[in-house]
Every structure is written in structure tokens, then in C-alpha cells.
Design an enzyme around this catalytic site. Structure first.
Site, short mmCIF file in Angstrom:
data_model
loop_
_atom_site.label_atom_id
_atom_site.label_comp_id
_atom_site.label_asym_id
_atom_site.label_seq_id
_atom_site.Cartn_x
_atom_site.Cartn_y
_atom_site.Cartn_z
N LYS A 22 0.84 -1.21 0.03
CA LYS A 22 0.04 0.07 0.07
C LYS A 22 0.76 1.29 0.06
O LYS A 22 0.54 2.07 -0.90
CB LYS A 22 -0.97 0.01 1.28
CG LYS A 22 -1.88 1.07 1.42
CD LYS A 22 -2.19 1.42 2.78
CE LYS A 22 -1.41 2.04 3.62
NZ LYS A 22 -2.06 2.72 4.66
N ASN A 23 1.77 1.41 0.53
CA ASN A 23 2.70 2.50 1.12
C ASN A 23 3.44 2.76 -0.26
O ASN A 23 4.01 3.69 -0.35
CB ASN A 23 3.75 2.46 2.14
CG ASN A 23 2.57 2.65 3.53
OD1 ASN A 23 1.61 2.99 3.49
ND2 ASN A 23 3.11 2.17 4.59
N CYS A 116 -5.23 7.99 10.10
CA CYS A 116 -5.25 7.48 11.53
C CYS A 116 -4.76 8.63 12.38
O CYS A 116 -3.74 9.13 11.93
CB CYS A 116 -4.26 6.00 11.64
SG CYS A 116 -5.04 4.78 10.97
N ARG A 121 1.59 14.76 12.68
CA ARG A 121 2.27 14.21 11.43
C ARG A 121 2.07 15.58 10.37
O ARG A 121 1.35 15.73 9.49
CB ARG A 121 1.48 13.13 10.74
CG ARG A 121 1.79 11.78 11.47
CD ARG A 121 1.63 10.70 10.66
NE ARG A 121 -0.02 10.44 10.66
CZ ARG A 121 -0.50 9.24 9.75
NH1 ARG A 121 0.39 8.54 9.19
NH2 ARG A 121 -1.75 9.25 9.52
N ASP A 304 5.32 1.03 12.12
CA ASP A 304 3.95 0.47 11.60
C ASP A 304 4.00 -1.25 12.05
O ASP A 304 2.81 -1.96 12.18
CB ASP A 304 3.87 0.10 10.02
CG ASP A 304 3.30 1.41 9.50
OD1 ASP A 304 2.97 2.23 10.31
OD2 ASP A 304 3.49 1.45 8.28
N ARG A 396 -8.08 -0.55 5.75
CA ARG A 396 -7.35 0.40 5.16
C ARG A 396 -5.91 0.01 4.80
O ARG A 396 -5.21 0.38 3.91
CB ARG A 396 -6.97 1.56 6.06
CG ARG A 396 -8.24 2.56 6.05
CD ARG A 396 -8.01 3.83 6.74
NE ARG A 396 -6.80 4.56 6.33
CZ ARG A 396 -5.72 4.68 7.00
NH1 ARG A 396 -5.72 4.21 8.34
NH2 ARG A 396 -4.74 5.26 6.31
#
Length: 416
Positions: A22-23, A116, A121, A304, A396
Site C-alpha cells: 500500500k505504501n 489514522c 504528522r 507500523d 485500510r
């Protein structure tokens, strides 16, 4: 409200294939708006965040055809540089569109991104870098507008190796006049994957994966076909789940060098991890040992995987310490683990985990993506049934996690 119902106590066994990251997919999908021809992106996971990015691209005017794990994107008809605020609020990674849209069209308007709630951030690094490249930045009423007749190469040093800022500035600089030097940048594999895609399109980028990246701007990027790297966080989560359940799981289609810190910590706990090219086998037996973990940017232990690792450590012998150095609000899963019998104390960004004999099933709720994964790992370990709500967070970042785990022998179902 959907929930997972997990009956714990079953060791995971079998083989699983790891899908695309995903990232890596999200910034690469954002980068397609810079191309002037069709792009084909393969290995794309079917996740909520990816669906949001696809919807944003379509809203901007791109044509997107989604075929299984393959996206065919034609950005030649993009007619808008105003990213819809309702979609921005659903996904923080939508900020990746700032650099590409500004670079290609000379302007972009975005709202403050969502995602999230795991700590501050800020996008200050992104905005400061855009200014260094010659953009005018205006902020008002929750919106950010960047504009520039032309971007110009510059020398930018980040205060912190932010992954998002590194990727956004790399994309913007790909179209800037002259040469841009980015220093103290993030080194994550996903940044390398983005650079490889941009290079296929015609960008001139050197040093991705190191702490200094040099970009020589070009005036045209063509289309390209690219396959996303495997998801190291999904792989790490399954490895941790295998270790937590005293299982024996083989992961295929992985890049072991992306998982070095995770492999090291699992081995320190006493778990056997063997590697053969793109295959990793995790074989776990009791007793396991306590370890200390400090999260850090790549190649350190990934933030993560901090929450799933904490779930694993709740039942090992001894006392473990986890120091979260990336996000200051990433211990929200602690209270839910405590409901299952974990003994965890938190002081600011340090968690002390005292191993207990067992966890017991309980009704818990995920408040963020990786915290939700930790609760799934805990449920697989626990005695009895665990009900996990808040699945929209888990969805997600994990593609049909329950199916993947069930194929490995877990007793997990999704219920309404």
C-alpha cells in the site's frame, strides 16, 4: 457494525503469498498524474486507501480501469488541480498529489489530510520544500494552495527523514528546472520503488534508498508499466502472528532485505526464521524471550509493526520494553490489550510489557490501522473468543486479512 470474531489457540501453518505494498502503491498512483501517456501499475492491493486514491484520480479527470490487481491509468485528460476535500479527509496519503499536480500544472489546492490519529504528522516539511523549489504557498480555512509558473532546482535538507516529504519533493523536483539535492531524506524501500517508476517514465533520479537524493529535472514524463514491491508491513504482521501462535508459516514473494530489523527481533525472541531468495519461513516454539524494541526510520524497526510486536510480547517470558520514536500517540492499543489480560505500563513514548501466562478473549475495538492488526494477533493468541470492532481501520491496510489468516488455519470470521 462489522467485526472480526476470532477463536484463539490455533497455531498458524501453511504458505501465503504477499501482495503489493500500500505504501508504495499510493505515491506511485499519485505520480501517474505527471505522465503524459498511459501508465499500467501491477500488483495493486484492493484496499480502502487505494480505492480513495483511484476516486481522486477519476475526479481530477484521469481514466482508471481496475482489472484485478492491475490499474490502467490515462492521465492525459486531467482537468482539475483541486483535490476534493471529502476524499482528502479520508486518507492522509492524498497529500502525495501536491507535488505531482504542482509540477505538471503549476498549481494545486488541497485540504489538510486525514487518516489514522497516531500523533502529529505535520505537512510543514512538504510545504517548506515546495517553497524552496519556487512555489508560492497560501494557507487559509483548512486549505493549502501552491502555485508556481515554474519550479526550480534547489538544495533542501529535511529536519527529519519524513517518508511523505521525501516522496512529494522527489516528484515535484522531477519536473523542476535544473538539479535538486535532497538531504537527510528517508530511505524506505517504498521511496526506491517510487524512484524506479519515475525513472521508467523518464525522470533522472540518483540516490534513492540513501540519505541524499539528486534529481535532474526534465520537461516530459511518458507512461510506463510497473509492478509494486511486496508489502513488508503485511509480511511482518504475518510473521509476528506466526510467532505469536507458535506456528510454522512460509511467506512467498517477499524481499527479505526489507524486513531485516523484524527478522532480527523475531530471532532474538527465540523464533526460527530462515530465508531462501524471496521466501521466508517462520517457525516458532515456546518458550520465547523478552526483547527491547526501538522504532526508527528504515532500516530500523518499523513503527507500523510496533503494535503487532507488542501483542506478541505480552506472553513471552520476562519484561520487554518498546520505545516509540516516530509517532507520539501510537500506544492506543495498550488499553485494549489490557482488556485481554496484558500487563503493560506506558510512560510517554515508552511501553513496558511484563509477560503473562496467557491472554483471554474479550470485546475490543481498533482505533487505528496497525493497532487493529495488534488486536488480531492478540485474538489469535488468546484463550476463547475475541470480538474486534473498528474494521474500517484494518481494511485500510490489509486486503481481506481474515481470508489470509483463515487459509493458514486461523479461526477468524467477519460478522455484521
Amino acid at each position: 457494525m462489522e467485526a472480526f470474531e476470532v477463536t484463539g489457540g490455533r497455531p498458524l501453518h501453511g504458505t501465503t503469498m504477499i501482495y503489493g505494498a500500500k505504501n508504495a502503491a499510493l505515491p506511485i498512483l499519485a505520480a501517474t498524474v505527471m505522465a503524459e501517456d498511459v501508465c499500467v501499475i501491477e500488483g495493486v492491493p484492493r484496499l480502502q486507501d487505494v480505492r480513495v486514491m483511484v476516486e481522486i484520480l477519476r475526479t481530477l479527470g484521469a481514466t482508471v480501469d481496475w482489472q484485478e490487481d492491475r490499474l490502467v491509468i490515462d492521465p492525459s485528460h486531467i482537468h482539475s488541480t483541486d483535490v476534493p476535500s471529502d476524499l482528502m479527509r479520508q486518507m492522509r496519503s492524498s497529500i502525495f498529489l501536491m507535488g505531482p499536480l504542482l509540477a505538471r500544472f503549476g498549481e494545486v489546492r488541497v485540504s489538510r489530510p486525514g487518516g489514522c490519529v497516531i500523533g502529529q504528522r505535520p505537512i510543514d516539511y512538504h510545504l517548506r520544500g515546495m517553497k524552496e523549489l519556487g512555489a508560492k504557498v497560501e494557507e487559509a480555512h483548512g486549505y493549502v494552495r501552491c502555485s508556481a509558473n515554474r519550479l526550480y532546482g534547489g538544495h533542501i535538507s529535511l529536519d527529519f527523514p519524513s517518508v511523505g516529504a521525501t516522496e512529494n519533493l522527489m516528484m515535484a523536483a522531477a519536473y523542476a528546472d535544473g538539479t535538486t539535492v535532497l538531504e537527510n531524506v528517508a530511505r524506505e524501500p517504498e521511496i526506491v520503488d517510487l524512484a524506479v517508476f519515475l525513472q521508467k517514465c523518464g525522470a533522472k533520479i540518483e540516490g534513492a534508498g540513501e540519505d541524499r537524493i539528486v534529481i535532474t529535472g526534465v520537461h516530459h514524463l511518458g507512461g510506463a508499466t510497473h509492478r509494486i514491491i511486496p508489502d513488508r508491513i503485511v509480511a511482518g504482521t504475518i510473521m509476528i502472528a506466526a510467532a505469536a501462535t507458535e506456528g510454522d508459516v512460509t511467506l512467498e514473494g517477499v524481499v527479505p532485505s526489507h524486513l531485516g530489523a523484524t527478522i532480527l527481533k523475531l530471532r532474538e525472541t527465540g523464533v526460527q526464521v530462515t530465508i531462501d531468495r524471496d521466501i521466508i519461513r517462520v517457525n516458532s516454539m515456546s518458550p520465547r524471550r523478552a526483547v527491547d524494541i526501538r522504532t526508527a526510520p528504515f532500516p530500523g524497526f518499523p513503527t507500523d509493526l510496533q503494535a503487532p510486536a507488542m501483542a506478541l510480547l505480552t506472553t513471552v517470558n520476562g519484561t520487554s520494553v518498546i520505545r516509540e520514536s516516530v509517532f507520539e500517540a501510537r500506544f492506543k492499543h495498550v488499553n485494549e490489550l489490557a482488556r485481554m489480560g496484558a500487563d503493560i505500563g506506558v510512560d510517554l513514548q515508552t511501553a513496558v510489557i511484563r509477560g503473562v501466562n496467557r491472554l483471554t478473549g474479550a470485546d475490543v475495538e481498533a482505533s487505528d490501522l496497525r493497532g487493529g492488526a495488534a488486536l488480531v494477533v492478540a485474538g489469535l493468541m488468546a484463550e476463547g473468543k475475541t470480538r474486534i470492532e473498528g474494521l474500517h481501520h484494518i481494511d485500510r491496510g490489509y486486503q481481506q486479512l481474515e481470508t489470509m489468516l483463515r487459509d493458514l488455519g486461523a479461526d477468524i470470521v467477519r460478522i455484521d
